[in-house]
Design a protein around this motif. Sequence first.
Motif, PDB file in Angstrom:
ATOM      1  N   PHE A  29       0.844  -1.190   0.000  1.00 18.60           N
ATOM      2  CA  PHE A  29       0.000   0.000   0.000  1.00 18.60           C
ATOM      3  C   PHE A  29       0.883   1.244   0.000  1.00 18.60           C
ATOM      4  CE2 PHE A  29      -2.321  -3.373   2.178  1.00 18.60           C
ATOM      5  CZ  PHE A  29      -3.504  -3.403   1.465  1.00 18.60           C
ATOM      6  N   PHE A  30       0.530   2.207  -0.853  1.00 15.08           N
ATOM      7  CA  PHE A  30       1.298   3.436  -0.972  1.00 15.08           C
ATOM      8  C   PHE A  30       0.372   4.634  -0.738  1.00 15.08           C
ATOM      9  CE2 PHE A  30       3.125   0.217  -3.681  1.00 15.08           C
ATOM     10  CZ  PHE A  30       4.490   0.277  -3.409  1.00 15.08           C
ATOM     11  N   SER A  31       0.844   5.586   0.028  1.00 15.38           N
ATOM     12  CA  SER A  31       0.099   6.824   0.242  1.00 15.38           C
ATOM     13  C   SER A  31       1.065   7.993   0.188  1.00 15.38           C
ATOM     14  CB  SER A  31      -0.632   6.805   1.590  1.00 15.38           C
ATOM     15  OG  SER A  31       0.286   6.725   2.667  1.00 15.38           O
ATOM     16  N   ILE A  32       0.552   9.156  -0.223  1.00 18.59           N
ATOM     17  CA  ILE A  32       1.378  10.354  -0.291  1.00 18.59           C
ATOM     18  C   ILE A  32       0.803  11.406   0.649  1.00 18.59           C
ATOM     19  CG2 ILE A  32       2.196   9.955  -2.629  1.00 18.59           C
ATOM     20  CD1 ILE A  32       0.100  11.909  -3.635  1.00 18.59           C
ATOM     21  N   ALA A  33       1.672  12.277   1.106  1.00 19.55           N
ATOM     22  CA  ALA A  33       1.278  13.352   2.010  1.00 19.55           C
ATOM     23  C   ALA A  33       2.036  14.613   1.625  1.00 19.55           C
ATOM     24  CB  ALA A  33       1.560  12.971   3.466  1.00 19.55           C
ATOM     25  N   GLY A  34       1.479  15.741   1.964  1.00 21.35           N
ATOM     26  CA  GLY A  34       2.117  17.018   1.655  1.00 21.35           C
ATOM     27  C   GLY A  34       1.240  18.165   2.088  1.00 21.35           C
ATOM     28  N   GLU A  35       1.402  19.281   1.408  1.00 22.57           N
ATOM     29  CA  GLU A  35       0.647  20.485   1.744  1.00 22.57           C
ATOM     30  C   GLU A  35       0.172  21.148   0.458  1.00 22.57           C
ATOM     31  OE1 GLU A  35       1.591  24.805   3.732  1.00 22.57           O
ATOM     32  OE2 GLU A  35       2.361  23.018   4.768  1.00 22.57           O
ATOM     33  N   GLN A  36      -1.116  21.479   0.413  1.00 22.74           N
ATOM     34  CA  GLN A  36      -1.709  22.175  -0.721  1.00 22.74           C
ATOM     35  C   GLN A  36      -2.593  23.303  -0.209  1.00 22.74           C
ATOM     36  OE1 GLN A  36      -3.793  19.301  -3.128  1.00 22.74           O
ATOM     37  NE2 GLN A  36      -1.998  18.857  -4.398  1.00 22.74           N
ATOM     38  N   ASN A  37      -2.392  24.468  -0.786  1.00 24.29           N
ATOM     39  CA  ASN A  37      -3.189  25.647  -0.411  1.00 24.29           C
ATOM     40  C   ASN A  37      -3.160  25.901   1.091  1.00 24.29           C
ATOM     41  OD1 ASN A  37      -4.017  25.907  -3.139  1.00 24.29           O
ATOM     42  ND2 ASN A  37      -5.663  24.418  -2.787  1.00 24.29           N
ATOM     43  N   GLY A  38      -1.986  25.679   1.680  1.00 22.38           N
ATOM     44  CA  GLY A  38      -1.826  25.946   3.098  1.00 22.38           C
ATOM     45  C   GLY A  38      -2.399  24.889   4.015  1.00 22.38           C
ATOM     46  N   LYS A  39      -2.899  23.776   3.466  1.00 21.06           N
ATOM     47  CA  LYS A  39      -3.474  22.721   4.283  1.00 21.06           C
ATOM     48  C   LYS A  39      -2.741  21.409   4.040  1.00 21.06           C
ATOM     49  CE  LYS A  39      -8.165  24.652   4.395  1.00 21.06           C
ATOM     50  NZ  LYS A  39      -9.605  24.385   4.114  1.00 21.06           N
ATOM     51  N   GLU A  40      -2.490  20.683   5.124  1.00 22.39           N
ATOM     52  CA  GLU A  40      -1.844  19.380   5.006  1.00 22.39           C
ATOM     53  C   GLU A  40      -2.852  18.344   4.507  1.00 22.39           C
ATOM     54  OE1 GLU A  40      -0.077  18.358   8.678  1.00 22.39           O
ATOM     55  OE2 GLU A  40       1.520  19.860   8.536  1.00 22.39           O
ATOM     56  N   PHE A  41      -2.359  17.384   3.727  1.00 24.00           N
ATOM     57  CA  PHE A  41      -3.234  16.341   3.213  1.00 24.00           C
ATOM     58  C   PHE A  41      -2.489  15.020   3.194  1.00 24.00           C
ATOM     59  CE2 PHE A  41      -0.789  17.234  -0.555  1.00 24.00           C
ATOM     60  CZ  PHE A  41      -0.747  16.024  -1.240  1.00 24.00           C
ATOM     61  N   GLU A  42      -3.251  13.941   3.158  1.00 22.67           N
ATOM     62  CA  GLU A  42      -2.729  12.587   2.987  1.00 22.67           C
ATOM     63  C   GLU A  42      -3.783  11.785   2.249  1.00 22.67           C
ATOM     64  OE1 GLU A  42      -0.942   8.775   5.508  1.00 22.67           O
ATOM     65  OE2 GLU A  42      -1.697  10.550   6.564  1.00 22.67           O
ATOM     66  N   ARG A  43      -3.381  11.038   1.224  1.00 25.15           N
ATOM     67  CA  ARG A  43      -4.332  10.240   0.459  1.00 25.15           C
ATOM     68  C   ARG A  43      -3.656   8.999  -0.100  1.00 25.15           C
ATOM     69  NH1 ARG A  43      -3.957  10.531  -5.062  1.00 25.15           N
ATOM     70  NH2 ARG A  43      -2.673  12.180  -5.970  1.00 25.15           N
ATOM     71  N   ASP A  44      -4.503   8.008  -0.452  1.00 21.21           N
ATOM     72  CA  ASP A  44      -3.996   6.789  -1.079  1.00 21.21           C
ATOM     73  C   ASP A  44      -3.420   7.122  -2.453  1.00 21.21           C
ATOM     74  OD1 ASP A  44      -4.872   5.309   1.081  1.00 21.21           O
ATOM     75  OD2 ASP A  44      -6.805   4.826   0.160  1.00 21.21           O
ATOM     76  N   TYR A  45      -2.355   6.410  -2.813  1.00 19.05           N
ATOM     77  CA  TYR A  45      -1.715   6.657  -4.103  1.00 19.05           C
ATOM     78  C   TYR A  45      -1.705   5.407  -4.989  1.00 19.05           C
ATOM     79  CZ  TYR A  45       1.589   8.496  -7.518  1.00 19.05           C
ATOM     80  OH  TYR A  45       2.170   8.934  -8.687  1.00 19.05           O
ATOM     81  N   ALA A  46      -1.491   4.228  -4.378  1.00 21.03           N
ATOM     82  CA  ALA A  46      -1.448   2.993  -5.174  1.00 21.03           C
ATOM     83  C   ALA A  46      -1.501   1.796  -4.239  1.00 21.03           C
ATOM     84  CB  ALA A  46      -0.186   2.942  -6.034  1.00 21.03           C
TER      85      ALA A  46
END
Length: 732
Positions: free
Chosen positions: A558-575
């Motif tokens: 399981f792969f997930s990515i995390a980061g920051e977009q528009n000043g908000k942190e996010f995490e979501r499934d990637y593959a």
Amino acid sequence: MHHVKTSTPILAWTLFFLVHLFIPQTAGADTVQARQWELSADKLTRHENPPTIIAEGNVILEKQQPATTIKADRVSYDITNSVLTVTGNVYIDVGTDRLVADSGAIDLDRATGTFHNATVIQEDKEVHFEGRVIEKTGALTYHIADGWVITCKLEPGQTPPWSFAASDVEITDGGYAWLSHATFRILDVPVLYTPVMVLPAKRKRQTGMLFPTFSLSDRDGFSLETPFFLNISPSADLTLYPRYIANRGIMTGAEFRYISDENSKGMLMGNFLNDRLSDPNEVDYYREGHFTHTNANRYWLRGKADQDIGSWTTRLDLDLVSDLDYLREFDIGSTGFSISQEKFSDAFGRGFIDKTNKYRENTVATLRSWDNGTALLGEAMIINDVSEQIYTDNNPSKAWTLPSLTHSGVLPITFLNNPDFLWNANYTNFWRDKGVNAQRIDLAPTLSTGIPISPYLEATVAAGIRNTSYIIDDNGADAWGGKDSENRFLSHFSSELGTTMMRDFAVSLGGGDSLNHTLRPFVGYSHVSIPDRKTLPQFDRIDELEEENALYFGINNFFSIAGEQNGKEFERDYAFLKAKQGYDLRNEKSDKPLTPVIVETGFYPLQNMRIKYTTHIDVYGDGAFLHSIDSSYHDDTGTHYTMDYRYNEREDINSVKGTLWYELPYNLAAGYSLERAIEQSNTLEEVVRLRYTQPCWSVELSSNSTPGDQTFMLTFRLANIGNPLGFDLPGR
């Protein structure tokens, strides 16, 4: 004669007539109400014979309660006849309506008036009525000669993008526009004529005609559908869909909807057609379309409901069709399969089984859950069988469940190292017209627990028994003659041992700067023992359970990515990537003990995009015999696509189905969908759509091709023409 120049309020007695402008008052209220009016003008003149008051130059009359404003270049009041004459740049605002005109006359006693070259703009400045002569026949009613109607906002001097022009228009107090000799116009160019039309000319839910849909088909000929919307109550409505099909006859249709609250709503649709083409002697029709039905009375009744009744959650799904050909032949249009599928999926989160499925399921289910982890589920299912098969007692038809009751739960056992006791108790009464019937009781208690082996290994174990009993009604089936009961007892055991490893990587991927990889290899064992194997009535997968003795091994990623977009942190499934295979330990499988390798992978490169691929690989020479691809994408502009591919060599399946909708520049959008049986080189359906959209209207041209037929359809969608229950309707 007296002359007064003023820009301040004048004596109340000179303005008492304004009290009656649009809201007639009693005599006792005149003096009180008159004191609320204010007048400003460049010049004010009073004539004694006949008694007349004339205001000239930038005339403004205002009243606060209720808010009313009158503007004109010149206002003349005939005191004797209570007639007010307004001339030049006339503007009247009475709260719900705005009226502008070149000139006009108002009978203050009757609250009526006649205006020349006038425009009425109704509530929210969205509904416009314009005419050479507009007669105000009541508080909120009008008669228009040589006028037009439009229900979207216009800028000053703007040509309406669409309108209904008519020689005579009646506007009722309920907000309806009755048009005589009406033409539908695009940019003032007439494109459609009708002798009579009724428009629900308000943004609110309102009874009235919706805009018609036109189509032309090789097989059906010309078709016209004229929906009519009935506003039953604030929480319920009914839409009628009468449709004329030149080569088939009149198709009737209706759609009923209600909403009680957020969790309680329902929708029921039905169509009926006495089909002139349903004649086996129509050789071309049957040969070119590959049809098999012979019935002339054709229908489709479908519906869904979600209803909370106290602590019970109830779901209803209805799908009754006269023949399977119906769903293929009437796929497009406002009541066709495609629109119905989309409409019900949007409203309830679930649609109908594929239109090629010969067994249409009709179900009702009600569920009650308790805080202690137990639940009671009641279900019933009726099968609408349109397979055209001939069933016998020994060749059974599909079984109905009338009813099925299931009680299940989970109970932690604290004094035994916290295992869970799970149970599932089910009673089902199976009925069918041809073939064996039975009442079945299925009891399946299970113990499940985790075993702490080490900090790096996870183990789970589950064991239980299952007893399935049948009370049999042979119903004429020879194989069950003389038997009134049967019983099967089995035991099962399963376990799994695995470990989970995780690591984060610094990357620049999919808008994220961190990639998490979770790796979980595992090995499992499953054993099912049936000491006394017997032949049982066959109704569902519970009856089909077989002995099992197999090892399973696999690996999950399981792969997930995390980061920051528009000043908000996010995490979501990637593959993800999963692989699994089994080794059958039973003696009868010793020559080919390895099961096919099952590989599944999913990829989510964008937030709104998914691609999933599944394959089954035979390790004994057949190779990959199954492939399945599911993919979809959508964005905020409305562009979206789906693509599904199925290949199964062992079941002779090889088909593709896809849709694409793309938003183009200049307010254009295009769509394409294809359903094709690759093995037979046969296109089941191909649809091409082109839509032009403006802020308050759109027009769409579509082409639908099926074996033996091609249909062209023209659909207009107009703003603010009936907006029932917040759902979109063709013609809205």
